[in-house]
Design a protein around this motif. Structure first.
Motif, PDB file in Angstrom:
ATOM      1  N   ASN A  76     -10.638   5.054   3.898  1.00 33.99           N
ATOM      2  CA  ASN A  76      -9.831   6.129   3.333  1.00 33.99           C
ATOM      3  C   ASN A  76     -10.700   7.289   2.843  1.00 33.99           C
ATOM      4  O   ASN A  76     -10.268   8.428   2.812  1.00 33.99           O
ATOM      5  N   CYS A 265      -9.743   8.917  -7.641  1.00 30.99           N
ATOM      6  CA  CYS A 265     -10.906   8.055  -7.486  1.00 30.99           C
ATOM      7  C   CYS A 265     -11.605   7.858  -8.829  1.00 30.99           C
ATOM      8  O   CYS A 265     -12.119   6.793  -9.123  1.00 30.99           O
ATOM      9  N   TRP A 285      -7.646  11.243  -1.759  1.00 31.38           N
ATOM     10  CA  TRP A 285      -7.111  10.182  -2.622  1.00 31.38           C
ATOM     11  C   TRP A 285      -5.852  10.581  -3.375  1.00 31.38           C
ATOM     12  O   TRP A 285      -5.420   9.859  -4.274  1.00 31.38           O
ATOM     13  N   ASN A 358      -6.943   0.176  -7.079  1.00 34.65           N
ATOM     14  CA  ASN A 358      -7.836   0.382  -5.938  1.00 34.65           C
ATOM     15  C   ASN A 358      -9.251  -0.072  -6.282  1.00 34.65           C
ATOM     16  O   ASN A 358      -9.920  -0.739  -5.493  1.00 34.65           O
ATOM     17  N   SER A 386     -13.125   3.921  -5.812  1.00 30.40           N
ATOM     18  CA  SER A 386     -12.253   3.186  -4.897  1.00 30.40           C
ATOM     19  C   SER A 386     -13.007   2.876  -3.615  1.00 30.40           C
ATOM     20  O   SER A 386     -12.413   2.498  -2.614  1.00 30.40           O
ATOM     21  N   GLN A 443      -7.223   1.691  -0.364  1.00 30.56           N
ATOM     22  CA  GLN A 443      -6.103   2.550  -0.764  1.00 30.56           C
ATOM     23  C   GLN A 443      -4.833   1.702  -0.712  1.00 30.56           C
ATOM     24  O   GLN A 443      -4.849   0.582  -0.186  1.00 30.56           O
TER      25      GLN A 443
END
Lengths: 473, 451
Positions: A76, A265, A285, A358, A386, A443
């Motif tokens: 991600n 994040c 994110w 996450n 994350s 994610q």
């Protein structure tokens, strides 16, 4: 909290009173997790009259049903993701434009931009919406800030040889931008070497101090420090607040935090971090479509002289206004920030809840992988966001950047696993070192099976005595 | 099938793809379907501002977008570059460029202007140009371009000359002699003219400029760099960059070439200068040449740059392809312009051969359009109360004695009407009747309500 129980949280049905209580109070862990007000633009539907259930796993599956189901999409971090409900909202806006563009331009564009900016302002704890501009991506934000530095040299405010400091692990595009705008204009660039693997924030802080001292040698001024909030490759969370403080102590003119991986994040609080400029992508994110980012510019004399490099009618009216019209284009990705926020708020704890889960999941998966492969993580869990760097077995013999890229391609094509690989050159004294790390992301759409697929792929390669040397060019 | 009409150009640099096998050309009802997403009630006679895009191309765009969303990494590594290259190749052939390296895709003409002007700014900063070296532009250059000149030239110490072109204009000669006069003035005081920016088709007021001749004059006069801002050109006039002979030439593809918002090409003739132009949003490909730099400026939606092949397919469904479309647009807009001028008792802003798919039509003097605000007011009123979308130009009347008159006074306002394949006679009748109605009701601009 393990992935299994975090899944349970997603499906946990709150009573009406619980939801009301959650809406009213702030979470003990993070005062910024308070749910913001729903948008009130006339074009949006009225708020629901009964409190909604939180989104459940099958809803999440359906929101990301456009992802290739055969791929273990554990990257991600590179390109982000966008749920169908936000894509729908974007499509709707695109159609409105196509239907009658003049009307949209004169009557809709400006207010929708302002709405997106206000949402961001609240999320990042900025003082004033004038401090928030919306641009395509962090790469654009970097060009804006660095162009301003270039003018400083061209117009004699800076002396040739004045320094700009950046991390050695600064993003490749940022390094090029520094070359194009700072080096070319006569600036001297200092890179802060950072250890990797890294064991503690102290290592980073010490290297940074050392670099600043070098920057100030020979009577140089350090005009700009560019600091990643979360480095890209290898990915590590940098103690930005501390580094910004050091910059102030050492008399650095401007501090620019490149938080491409910021919102969603890490904690993004402008007043806490204290930088002059701060940029974060929202398509990585924060579930916006490609692409949109914000650039925060703390109000000051300099911030009024920042300009979007694509100059249009609004030149001179302030960066936020300039950036909201840079010629005819599709601005829809930048106007669906309210819809992304709505989506985020269907999760328990909103963006903070998502971030927390996450982080916990990616650490859990990272530890599962290093255990399976007998390797190690690239940094302590508290320095991950994350994303986590997971050492790959040394027997794969990743011995160059090219090997890393080839292995990545091989994993994509042969095993349907999408994950970026970082080559870490061995240092003197290293014995049998790990030279490759996978940057694993988590994610909301990820499943445990994604990581098992990766684990098994690598195990298979190891068992078949595979080495990168066998890969074609 | 091939005509001798020089506007058709040579077949070698026309479309590189063969038309569809079906011998049937696109029908009126098919065209309506392709543009069925346009607001049905609005008389959309302003294609010039924001362009248009048929359903078929939008669908192709959507497929590209879905492909990216589905697996962005694979798209980035395996698909994107080739897709952009395919688009660039088609453009190269269309515009008669020598080499694909000369063709970059950018968002719009505004971005192209920033690219060229940033390069000029660097020349000042790095001492290649001296303070007060000059940039020449048209007075009616697009406002965004003027601001870009301010941001990159004036700020860097450059001097700017504006060429005041007459409007209404009666012949190309008027433009050419005014241009020559301005160059002479610019070179007096020993100033060096480093760059000339010339519109191929001006925006407001809209007139087709004899660019080939003006570029030739620039070369004669020793002007180093010539940048043609042809935002409106491709799809409305023939574009042959070798013939025009400029160093830089930009045209939007979303205005008259049916691409979705937004995409433009920037042609840079191979030279020492062309190797030092850069996209201002610097990314991984910095230093690898502008086309490559522009093909990756960070994560974004590049789908509008990938649909050029689909557009070519669409365009080739029309009789005569893009040349046929251009000819019919021109013929129709002239016809409609004359119809309006006759109904209102006014004039056209230029001779017929100096328009392409847009034409300026004088508004009745009784509307008393006496300021920019009046023009904005009238435009909003037409949009809000009559469902007519058309931009309005206010002509500052300096020399009243020489101004154009109708039976009641001086003509100070013009509409810029466009014609594109989706337009119908009703669109222009709607505008005609709206203006006649306002005049009959004795309305002046200042009296108009805004929705």
């Amino acid at each position: 909290m393990s992935m299994a129980s975090s899944l349970q949280t997603h499906t946990h049905i709150h009573t009406n009173s619980n939801i009301a209580a959650m809406n009213a109070t702030t979470s003990a862990a993070d005062p910024k997790s308070q749910l913001p007000n729903l948008p009130t633009l006339h074009a949006l539907p009225p708020p629901p009259t009964t409190p909604p259930l939180f989104i459940n796993p099958s809803d999440i599956l359906s929101e990301f049903s456009h992802h290739d189901p055969s791929i273990a999409r554990i990257n991600n971090g590179s390109f982000g993701c966008c749920p169908s409900s936000v894509l729908s909202a974007q499509h709707h806006l695109q159609l409105q434009w196509l239907q009658q563009p003049d009307h949209f331009y004169f009557n809709q564009l400006h207010s929708r931009f302002l709405h997106s900016r206000n949402i961001i302002k609240d999320m990042i704890n900025a003082d004033h919406v004038d401090e928030v501009s919306i641009v395509d991506n962090a790469t654009t934000a970097v060009a804006i800030v660095l162009q301003n530095i270039a003018w400083g040299f061209a117009e004699g405010r800076f002396r040739p040889g004045d320094a700009a400091v950046m991390l050695h692990y600064a993003y490749g595009a940022v390094k090029k931008s520094v070359q194009a705008y700072v080096t070319r204009a006569g600036g001297y660039v200092i890179e802060v070497p950072l250890p990797f693997p890294v064991d503690s924030v102290d290592e980073i802080v010490n290297e940074f101090r050392g670099a600043l001292e070098r920057g100030k040698q020979n009577g140089r001024r350090v005009r700009l420090a560019v600091i990643d909030h979360v480095t890209s490759m290898p990915s590590v969370v940098i103690p930005v607040k501390e580094l910004v403080r050091i910059c102030r102590e050492e008399g650095v003119d401007h501090v620019f935090v490149d938080a491409a991986h910021g919102i969603g994040c890490v904690n993004v609080d402008m007043k806490q971090i204290g930088a002059d400029f701060y940029t974060s992508n929202l398509h990585k994110w924060f579930f916006c479509p490609p692409s949109v980012a914000f650039l925060y510019c703390r109000r000051s004399a300099e911030s009024s002289d920042l300009h979007h490099p694509v100059v249009s009618h609004e030149y001179g009216h302030g960066l936020p206004v300039e950036s909201a019209w840079i010629g005819t284009r599709d601005y829809s990705a930048q106007l669906v920030v309210p819809n992304a926020l709505e989506f985020v708020n269907t999760f328990e704890g909103g963006i903070d809840g998502i971030k927390k889960r996450n982080h916990e999941a990616v650490v859990e998966m990272g530890e599962m992988l290093v255990k399976a492969w007998g390797t190690h993580l690239g940094c302590p869990p508290e320095m991950c966001s994350s994303m986590v760097m997971v050492g790959l077995p040394a027997c794969l013999q990743i011995s160059s950047d090219q090997d890393a890229l080839k292995l990545r391609t091989y994993l994509r094509e042969k095993f349907c696993v999408e994950v970026p690989i970082y080559y870490r050159a061995p240092k003197d004294g290293d014995i049998g070192p790990v030279t490759g790390y996978a940057r694993v992301s988590h994610q909301v759409y990820n499943k445990v099976d994604d990581y098992y697929k990766f684990r098994d792929a690598i195990n298979q390669l190891v068992h078949s005595a595979f080495t990168c040397a066998s890969l074609p060019n | 099938m091939e005509h001798e009409d020089p506007r058709n150009g040579e077949s070698t640099h026309r479309s590189s793809k063969k038309p569809k096998i079906s011998s049937k050309f696109i029908s009126e009802s098919e065209i309506r379907v392709e543009f069925s997403h346009h607001h049905p009630r609005v008389a959309r006679i302003n294609n010039g501002s924001f362009g248009s895009c048929p359903g078929l191309v939008l669908e192709a765009q959507r497929q590209w977008q879905l492909q990216f969303l589905r697996q962005p990494d694979a798209f980035y590594f395996n698909t994107l570059r080739n897709g952009i290259m395919a688009s660039r190749k088609i453009i190269k052939d269309l515009i008669n460029a020598d080499h694909i390296d000369e063709v970059s895709l950018v968002d719009n003409a505004t971005t192209a202007a920033a690219i060229v002007l940033q390069q000029i700014g660097r020349c000042f900063a790095e001492g290649k140009f001296q303070k007060n070296d000059t940039v020449l532009m048209l007075h009616c250059a697009f406002q965004a371009v003027k601001k870009s000149i301010q941001a990159y030239v004036t700020r860097a110490g450059g001097f700017v000359i504006e060429v005041r072109l007459p409007f209404p204009v009666n012949s190309e000669e008027e433009i050419i002699s005014e241009f020559k006069r301005s160059i002479a003035k610019g070179k007096s005081n020993g100033r060096k003219i480093r760059l000339a920016i010339i519109d191929h088709i001006t925006s407001m007021p809209s007139v087709v400029i004899p660019v080939k001749e003006l570029v030739r004059i620039c070369r004669e006069e020793g002007i180093e760099q010539v940048f043609v801002d042809a935002a409106h050109a491709i799809g409305s006039v023939r574009v042959d960059v070798k013939e025009v002979g400029a160093d830089f030439y930009v045209s939007n593809l979303h205005k008259w070439f049916f691409c979705p918002p937004s995409v433009a090409f920037l042609y840079c003739k191979k030279s020492n200068i062309s190797s030092d132009v850069h996209h201002p949003v610097v990314s991984h490909e910095y230093g690898n040449g502008l086309p490559t730099e522009s093909a990756w400026i960070g994560t974004r939606d590049y789908s509008s740059q990938l649909v050029v092949p689909a557009v070519l397919e669409f365009v080739n469904r029309f009789e005569g392809g893009i040349d046929g479309i251009m000819k019919r647009n021109h013929d129709q807009v002239v016809k409609m312009g004359k119809m309006l001028a006759e109904s209102w008792g006014t004039n056209l802003g230029s001779p017929l051969e100096m328009c392409a798919a847009m034409i300026m039509v004088g508004l009745p003097s009784r509307l008393s359009l006496n300021s920019e605000e009046d023009a904005v007011r009238l435009r909003s009123h037409l949009r809000g109360c009559y469902d007519v979308e058309v931009p309005i130009f206010y002509q500052v009347s300096k020399h009243l004695k020489e101004g154009v008159r109708d039976k009641d006074g001086f003509i100070t306002g013009y509409v810029r009407i466009s014609h594109q394949v989706y337009n119908t006679l009703e669109d222009y009748e709607k505008l005609r009747d709206a203006i006649n109605r306002l005049v009959e009701d004795g309305k002046t601009c200042k009296m108009l309500q805004i929705e």
